[in-house]
Design an enzyme around this catalytic site. Structure first.
Site, PDB file in Angstrom:
ATOM      1  N   CYS A 184       0.846  -1.187   0.000  1.00 49.73           N
ATOM      2  CA  CYS A 184       0.000   0.000   0.000  1.00 49.73           C
ATOM      3  C   CYS A 184       0.886   1.243   0.000  1.00 49.73           C
ATOM      4  CB  CYS A 184      -0.909  -0.012   1.228  1.00 49.73           C
ATOM      5  SG  CYS A 184      -1.847   1.524   1.447  1.00 49.73           S
ATOM      6  N   ASP A 191      -0.031  -6.069   0.082  1.00 48.72           N
ATOM      7  CA  ASP A 191      -1.213  -6.408  -0.710  1.00 48.72           C
ATOM      8  C   ASP A 191      -0.890  -7.693  -1.473  1.00 48.72           C
ATOM      9  OD1 ASP A 191      -2.703  -4.107   0.026  1.00 48.72           O
ATOM     10  OD2 ASP A 191      -1.695  -2.917  -1.508  1.00 48.72           O
TER      11      ASP A 191
END
Length: 276
Positions: A184, A191
């Site tokens: 992120c 992620d």
């Protein structure tokens, strides 16, 4: 980091509001990220959509009885804005103590609010748990390339120079990997995702594709821009007659994001993977 994201609730302590508050939605313009890739709203080389699934959707009936369901939201890839994920979560949480006459009323409210934030019409579908259970989980199409033997030493940024193809052969194939990971750009949280590449064009070297996917491992960007970057890098290399890239990311905060980019009309089955 996207400058607009600095003012979003992402990465900050937030008050959780349990009554309907559409102002919680925080749109982030796509234009800046498009510009990083040499694109604009007028020059997008793909069609597509961002599928969001919400697994923490709940509201009240007029009687006060709670309902739980799964929300599915489809945001056009050419919409002026993405919706910042934590603001999306906070907005959905604001429905928890709000009464709606029926599911259709809730869908209409969601459609209005999300379309206003995205800047283009958003499709909304509310699924019962029974419907979701019946759909089950899916396997990605094509060949999984994750067992190929590769050596990797750079994880800091995407490396399109790793990609190789055979200009003498034209193939049509689908390949996928579960080794996609990025971070992120605001919180640096990981992620995790799976990515599919479907194309007709110069034969892509599978090992080089896996090396390229792994090179995203420490890269910081939003889900949508990672998929767009992969699409553009493959398009430059393969000069394909057709190309589709889509990713299914592991959920965070009850939401998963599944960007889909293609030269063709959207043909997407929104069924979750085992990790979702």
């Amino acid at each position: 980091m996207h400058p607009a994201a600095e003012h979003s609730p992402l990465g900050k302590s937030s008050e959780y509001i349990s009554t309907y508050t559409p102002s919680l939605l925080f749109p982030i313009p796509r234009a800046a990220k498009w510009a990083e890739l040499g694109l604009s709203a007028e020059t997008l080389p793909y069609k597509g959509v961002d599928f969001w699934n919400c697994f923490e959707l709940s509201w009240l009936l007029p009687s006060g009885k709670p309902v739980v369901a799964i929300g599915e939201f489809s945001i056009p890839a050419d919409s002026p804005n993405i919706i910042e994920s934590k603001s999306f979560k906070l907005y959905l949480n604001s429905l928890n103590q709000t009464a709606f006459a029926d599911t259709a009323s809730l869908e209409a409210t969601l459609r209005t609010d999300l379309s206003a934030a995205a800047g283009k019409p958003v499709t909304v579908r509310i699924r019962t748990l029974a419907e979701s259970e019946a759909e089950g989980v899916m396997a990605l199409p094509g060949v999984c390339i994750d067992d190929l033997d590769i050596s990797v030493s750079n994880y800091e940024h995407p490396r399109p120079e790793l990609l190789r193809c055979d200009d003498a052969r034209v193939v049509e194939e689908s390949v996928h990997s579960h080794l996609l990971k990025s971070n992120c750009p605001v919180t640096s949280q990981p992620d995790w995702g799976s990515v599919v590449v479907e194309y007709r064009g110069h034969a892509l070297d599978h090992a080089s594709l896996l090396e390229y996917i792994v090179s995203f491992r420490q890269h910081s960007d939003f889900h949508e821009q990672c998929v767009e970057r992969i699409f553009l890098d493959l398009q430059r290399l393969l000069k394909p007659e057709k190309l589709t890239v889509y990713a299914r990311y592991v959920r965070r905060g009850g939401l998963d994001i599944n960007p889909y980019r293609s030269t063709e009309d959207v043909a997407f089955q929104n069924v979750r993977l085992a990790r979702q």
